[in-house]
Design an enzyme around this catalytic site. Structure first.
Site, short mmCIF file in Angstrom:
data_model
loop_
_atom_site.label_atom_id
_atom_site.label_comp_id
_atom_site.label_asym_id
_atom_site.label_seq_id
_atom_site.Cartn_x
_atom_site.Cartn_y
_atom_site.Cartn_z
CE LYS A 180 88.58 43.93 -1.29
NZ LYS A 180 89.09 45.10 -0.59
CG ASN A 181 87.40 47.43 -3.43
OD1 ASN A 181 87.58 46.85 -2.35
ND2 ASN A 181 88.35 47.55 -4.35
CB CYS A 186 96.57 45.95 1.35
SG CYS A 186 95.57 44.63 0.79
NE ARG A 204 96.24 50.99 -0.04
CZ ARG A 204 95.36 50.02 -0.27
NH1 ARG A 204 95.60 48.80 0.09
NH2 ARG A 204 94.23 50.28 -0.88
CG ASP A 254 92.52 46.22 -6.60
OD1 ASP A 254 93.63 46.58 -6.16
OD2 ASP A 254 91.44 46.53 -6.04
NE ARG A 280 92.07 42.26 4.25
CZ ARG A 280 92.75 43.35 3.91
NH1 ARG A 280 94.06 43.34 3.94
NH2 ARG A 280 92.13 44.46 3.57
#
Ligand code: UD1
Length: 422
Positions: A22-23, A116, A121, A304, A396
């Site tokens: 995903k990232n 999130c 952040r 994560d 997600r």
């Protein structure tokens, strides 16, 4: 809004293919904005966040088409420069379009992010980097407007090796005039994947994957075809889930070189880890052993996977200490784990986890993507049926998580959420 009902006590066994990261995919999608034409990205996970990034690109005027996990992005024709709040609020990573938009058009207008719920952040490091390159900002009505008539290469030293800032600055620098040096750059495998794609597109980059990245700007980018690297966080999540159930799974396509510390920590907890031709086999018989771990930027233990590891250690023999160094408040999910009988005390960025013999099912919430994954892992190891609400957070970031866990032997099903009476 669905909830997930997970009945614990089933051993996970078999093979699971690890989807694209995903990232990485999200940033490669943004990078497509640099070139005019048709970019093909293969192995893109079919998850909410990638759909949201697709909507961001469409809003900017690009064509976006899916064929299974292959994504085609068409940037021919006129593109806009604005990313609206309704998209950025769904996914804060949308702000990575700032870099490529500044590089290509010298302008961008992006709503300030939500995303999130894991601490404040910030994006100050992104903005400082762009400022060094000559960009100027105004902030009005919730939108950040960036203008850089001439984007100039610069020496940029990051206060912290932020993944997003490194990627955003990298995507601006490839289109800037002259040389940019990013010091204290993040070294995550996803950044190397992005740099590889940018180089294929025509950029000149050296040192990606180290703490110093050197970029020589250019303005000639070609669209390319590229395959996203496997998702190391998804691989780690399945590995920890298998260990929680005393099971054994083959993580097909997982890259051992991206998961060294994670696998070391699982071995310390008593797991067996074997690297095979097609992936990594991970299993654990009986209860895990207590392990201390500290999250750090790559190659440290990934933040994560911190919640998932905490869920596993909540049934370990002995007391573990987890230290979270990347995000300010990433222990919020601990209260949910405690509802299932976990004995965890947090103080600042440390958590002391006294292993319980078992966890018991309870109604709990998924607070964000990884916290939700941790609740699923806890539920797989608990007695009875755990109801996890707000499961959309997990969707997600994880592709087909329910069906893939079920294929490994988990007992779980989705149901529409039951409204709580006022
Ligand atoms: C990315 C990942 C996320 C992962 C994180 C750390 C994506 C889409 N998300 O997020 O899953 O948990 O890396 O591995 O790739 N910070 C600042 N100022 C900034 C930028 C960051 O103070 O301008 C702080 C953040 O508040 C946080 C820390 O730096 O405490 C790490 O953030 P960063 O590495 O930027 O994470 P993301 O890129 O947001």
């Amino acid at each position: 809004m669905d909830r997930l009902l997970v009945t614990g006590g089933r051993r996970l066994e078999g093979a699971v293919r690890i989807n694209g990261a995903k990232n990485s995919a999200l940033k490669l999608m943004a990078a497509a904005l640099l070139a005019e034409g048709h970019t093909l990205i293969e192995n893109v996970p079919r998850i909410m966040d990638c759909s949201t990034m697709g909507e961001v690109l469409e809003h900017l005027g690009a064509g976006v088409g899916w064929d299974g996990t292959t994504l085609m992005i068409d940037t021919t024709g006129r593109l806009g420069i604005e990313t609206p709040y309704e998209l950025v609020r769904k996914m804060r990573a949308s702000i990575v379009v700032l870099g490529p938009l500044l590089a290509r058009f010298g302008r961008a207008r992006v709503a300030m992010p939500g995303g999130c719920n894991i601490g404040s952040r910030k994006i100050d490091l992104h903005l400082k980097g762009f400022e060094r390159m000559g960009a100027r900002f105004t902030y009005e009505h919730g939108y950040l407007e960036a203008i850089a008539p001439v984007l100039q290469g610069a020496m940029i030293s990051l206060d912290f090796p932020s993944v997003g800032a490194t990627e955003n600055i990298l995507m601006a620098a490839v289109g800037a005039r002259g040389r940019t040096i990013i010091e204290n750059a993040a070294r995550e495998p996803e950044i190397q994947d992005l740099a590889n794609v940018l180089v294929e597109m025509g950029a000149k980059i050296e040192g990606a994957g180290t703490t110093t990245i050197e970029i020589e700007g250019t303005d000639a980018f070609e669209p390319v075809r590229h395959r996203v690297i496997p998702d190391r966080i998804a691989a780690g999540t399945f590995a920890i889930a298998a260990c929680m159930t005393g099971g054994e799974v083959l993580l097909e396509d997982a890259r051992p070189d991206h998961l060294e510390l994670v696998m070391d920590k699982l071995q310390e907890a008593g797991a067996t880890v074997e690297v095979e031709d097609g992936g990594i086999r991970v299993g654990l018989a009986g209860r895990p052993l207590a392990v201390d771990f500290v999250t750090l930027p790559y190659p440290g233990f990934p933040t994560d996977l911190q919640p998932q590891m905490m869920a596993l250690l909540s049934v370990a023999r002995g007391t573990s200490i987890a230290t979270e160094n990347v995000f300010e408040s990433r222990f919020m999910f601990v209260d949910e784990l405690k509802r299932m009988g976990a004995d965890i005390r947090t103080e600042g960025h440390h958590a002391v986890i006294r292993g319980a013999e078992w966890l018991s099912s309870a109604p709990v919430r998924a607070l964000d993507i990884r916290a939700g994954a941790a609740m699923i892992i806890a539920a797989l190891g608990a007695d009875g049926t755990t109801e996890i609400s707000d499961i959309h957070h997990v969707d997600r970031g994880y592709q087909d998580l329910d069906s893939r866990l079920a294929a490994l032997g988990a007992e779980l099903r989705r149901e529409p959420a039951v409204p709580i009476p006022a």
